[in-house]
Scaffold this active site. Structure first.
Site, PDB file in Angstrom:
ATOM      1  N   THR A 175       0.838  -1.177   0.095  1.00 54.58           N
ATOM      2  CA  THR A 175      -0.068  -0.079  -0.115  1.00 54.58           C
ATOM      3  C   THR A 175       1.086   1.109   0.049  1.00 54.58           C
ATOM      4  O   THR A 175       2.039   1.333   0.558  1.00 54.58           O
ATOM      5  CB  THR A 175      -1.048   0.161   1.390  1.00 54.58           C
ATOM      6  N   GLY A 187     -25.868  -1.867  27.320  1.00 54.00           N
ATOM      7  CA  GLY A 187     -26.057  -0.474  27.801  1.00 54.00           C
ATOM      8  C   GLY A 187     -24.812   0.296  27.824  1.00 54.00           C
ATOM      9  O   GLY A 187     -23.830  -0.035  27.291  1.00 54.00           O
ATOM     10  N   ARG A 240     -28.859 -10.109  34.047  1.00 54.53           N
ATOM     11  CA  ARG A 240     -29.406  -8.813  34.226  1.00 54.53           C
ATOM     12  C   ARG A 240     -30.877  -8.633  34.347  1.00 54.53           C
ATOM     13  O   ARG A 240     -31.509  -9.069  33.526  1.00 54.53           O
ATOM     14  CB  ARG A 240     -28.851  -7.752  33.012  1.00 54.53           C
ATOM     15  N   GLN A 275     -25.073  -2.590  22.689  1.00 54.29           N
ATOM     16  CA  GLN A 275     -26.645  -1.978  22.929  1.00 54.29           C
ATOM     17  C   GLN A 275     -27.026  -2.895  24.122  1.00 54.29           C
ATOM     18  O   GLN A 275     -27.824  -2.258  24.944  1.00 54.29           O
ATOM     19  CB  GLN A 275     -27.247  -2.136  21.670  1.00 54.29           C
ATOM     20  N   GLU A 304      -6.976  -5.616   3.537  1.00 50.95           N
ATOM     21  CA  GLU A 304      -7.105  -6.982   2.687  1.00 50.95           C
ATOM     22  C   GLU A 304      -8.199  -6.887   1.869  1.00 50.95           C
ATOM     23  O   GLU A 304      -9.054  -8.174   1.570  1.00 50.95           O
ATOM     24  CB  GLU A 304      -7.377  -8.388   3.853  1.00 50.95           C
ATOM     25  N   SER A 350      -6.557   0.430  -2.692  1.00 51.64           N
ATOM     26  CA  SER A 350      -7.364  -0.890  -3.450  1.00 51.64           C
ATOM     27  C   SER A 350      -6.603  -0.911  -4.878  1.00 51.64           C
ATOM     28  O   SER A 350      -6.675  -1.942  -5.426  1.00 51.64           O
ATOM     29  CB  SER A 350      -8.612  -0.504  -3.933  1.00 51.64           C
ATOM     30  N   SER A 397     -14.701  -3.727   1.745  1.00 52.38           N
ATOM     31  CA  SER A 397     -15.992  -4.405   1.240  1.00 52.38           C
ATOM     32  C   SER A 397     -16.415  -4.208  -0.046  1.00 52.38           C
ATOM     33  O   SER A 397     -17.085  -4.916  -0.602  1.00 52.38           O
ATOM     34  CB  SER A 397     -17.057  -3.782   2.466  1.00 52.38           C
TER      35      SER A 397
END
Length: 387
Positions: free
Chosen positions: A126, A343, A272, A340, A367, A132, A370
């Site tokens: 790179t 919390g 919880r 999430q 690598e 890319s 996406s």
């Protein structure tokens, strides 16, 4: 395809999992806090990994490795992937498979010392202007007096600060193709300390603390032709032959981290209490867990199938891209949902979730982004019908 694991595969998974939990987990908090992996700790854990038979496990038996088939190697990578990246990649090192493309003399100088834990390698492709689009690289090598003279800059080069040499890809001319001129690329071994070769400190990274990157600078760096890896102008052929499975390695380490995050989420949801009952009984939580488990299973099946096909010589570029794409995006989703569910506690560094969440971000970039993976997949679909 047999979905069951052999006794040997189960033993490798259990051995690797035990090593990760016993030897690597205890050091995660300090590496995350300091962003530094001391060499004394590296050597200590490296010795333990060698003694456990986990070091250089990706290499064939004939060169001193464990000789794992691809599917078993991916199971091993999944367990290692659960730990801080710097710890498992540096201390339980897997030398780059591209070293197997070297001559016997080059193997003696580079491959075997890496397998024994005496040296580390790094890959330099790179550039600031060529990520890319590797064909767009500006760093070049010209022939002069029987040698090659290298000039240019590489960046984002992983663990180059501790590497003893870099496998460096340079433009060495152009060739005419039906689609216009295309750069020829050649791979070189460049030893640290070579005149005209400098390693500079890289960038601070939100992901994978302790796993460093560096900037490599080449200023009239002269190398003999014996430092060419493979053939002159055939660098891409060498890379494509020997580096293909790295996308599967990324997929597997992502699966490991996703499994660890899901495990924390399930345990927390089961214990919880809010509004008089366990939060796992609320559909807002239980449905998240169901989706997380389903997506993880899908990503794992894609990755295992690609590994199975790789061993049989039937894997396609699209197979590996699908595995990499799915696993990296599933990791991001599971890491986010696990936080999430926890919390505010999910963002505290008492748990590994905020680290897994941060680390997940880079996996959709390195690598092959996406977007590049989707391009590879769609290109293969279209080519099948003449598109």
């Amino acid at each position: 395809m047999d979905f069951g694991l052999s006794d040997e595969q189960r033993m490798i998974v259990e051995t690797t999992r035990s090593f990760v939990e016993t030897e690597l987990y205890p050091h995660e908090a300090e590496v995350e806090r300091s962003g530094h992996l001391p060499m004394e700790l590296i050597r200590e854990l490296q010795a333990k990994a060698i003694a456990a038979g986990l070091y250089a496990a990706n290499m064939p038996e004939e060169v001193g490795g464990a000789g794992l088939d691809t599917l078993t190697w991916l199971l091993y990578e999944k367990e290692l992937g659960k730990a801080n990246y710097a710890l498992h990649w540096t201390c339980v090192a897997r030398p780059s498979n591209i070293l197997l493309a070297g001559t016997e003399e080059q193997k003696e100088r580079y491959l075997y010392p890496c397998i024994r834990g005496e040296k580390w390698d790094c890959l330099a492709m790179t550039e600031p202007g060529a990520g890319s689009d590797l064909r767009g690289m500006k760093a070049s090598a010209r022939e002069e007096g029987g040698d090659f003279v290298l000039n240019g800059t590489k960046h984002f080069i992983s663990h180059a600060d501790i590497a003893d040499f870099a496998i460096t890809f340079m433009a060495t001319g152009e060739e005419e193709t039906p689609r216009g001129p295309k750069k020829r690329i050649t791979a070189f071994f460049v030893d640290k300390g070579t005149k005209g070769f400098a390693v500079r400190e890289g960038y601070r990274n939100v992901s994978h603390r302790g796993y460093t990157n560096a900037v490599l600078e080449f200023d009239d760096c002269r190398l003999p032709k014996s430092q060419v890896l493979g053939e002159v102008h055939k660098g891409f052929e060498v890379a494509n032959t020997w580096l293909g499975a790295t996308r599967l390695q990324v997929a597997s380490t992502c699966l490991g981290r996703a499994e660890r995050a899901l495990g924390h989420a399930i345990a927390y949801a089961a214990e919880r209490e809010q509004f008089g009952q366990k939060i796992g009984k609320f559909q807002g939580i239980s449905f998240k867990l169901a989706d997380m488990a389903m997506e993880l299973k899908a990503a794992e099946l894609l990755t295992r199938e690609a590994g199975w096909k790789f061993d049989r010589g039937t894997v396609t570029e699209a197979d590996m891209s699908m595995a990499k794409l799915k696993a990296t995006e599933v990791l991001a989703m599971i890491a986010d949902e696990a936080i999430q569910i926890h919390g505010g506690m999910g963002l505290m560094d008492e748990l590994p979730l905020e680290r897994i969440w941060r680390d997940a971000r880079v996996e959709r970039i390195w690598e092959g982004t996406s977007e590049i993976q989707r391009h590879i997949i769609s290109r293969e679909l279209l080519r099948a019908v003449g598109g």
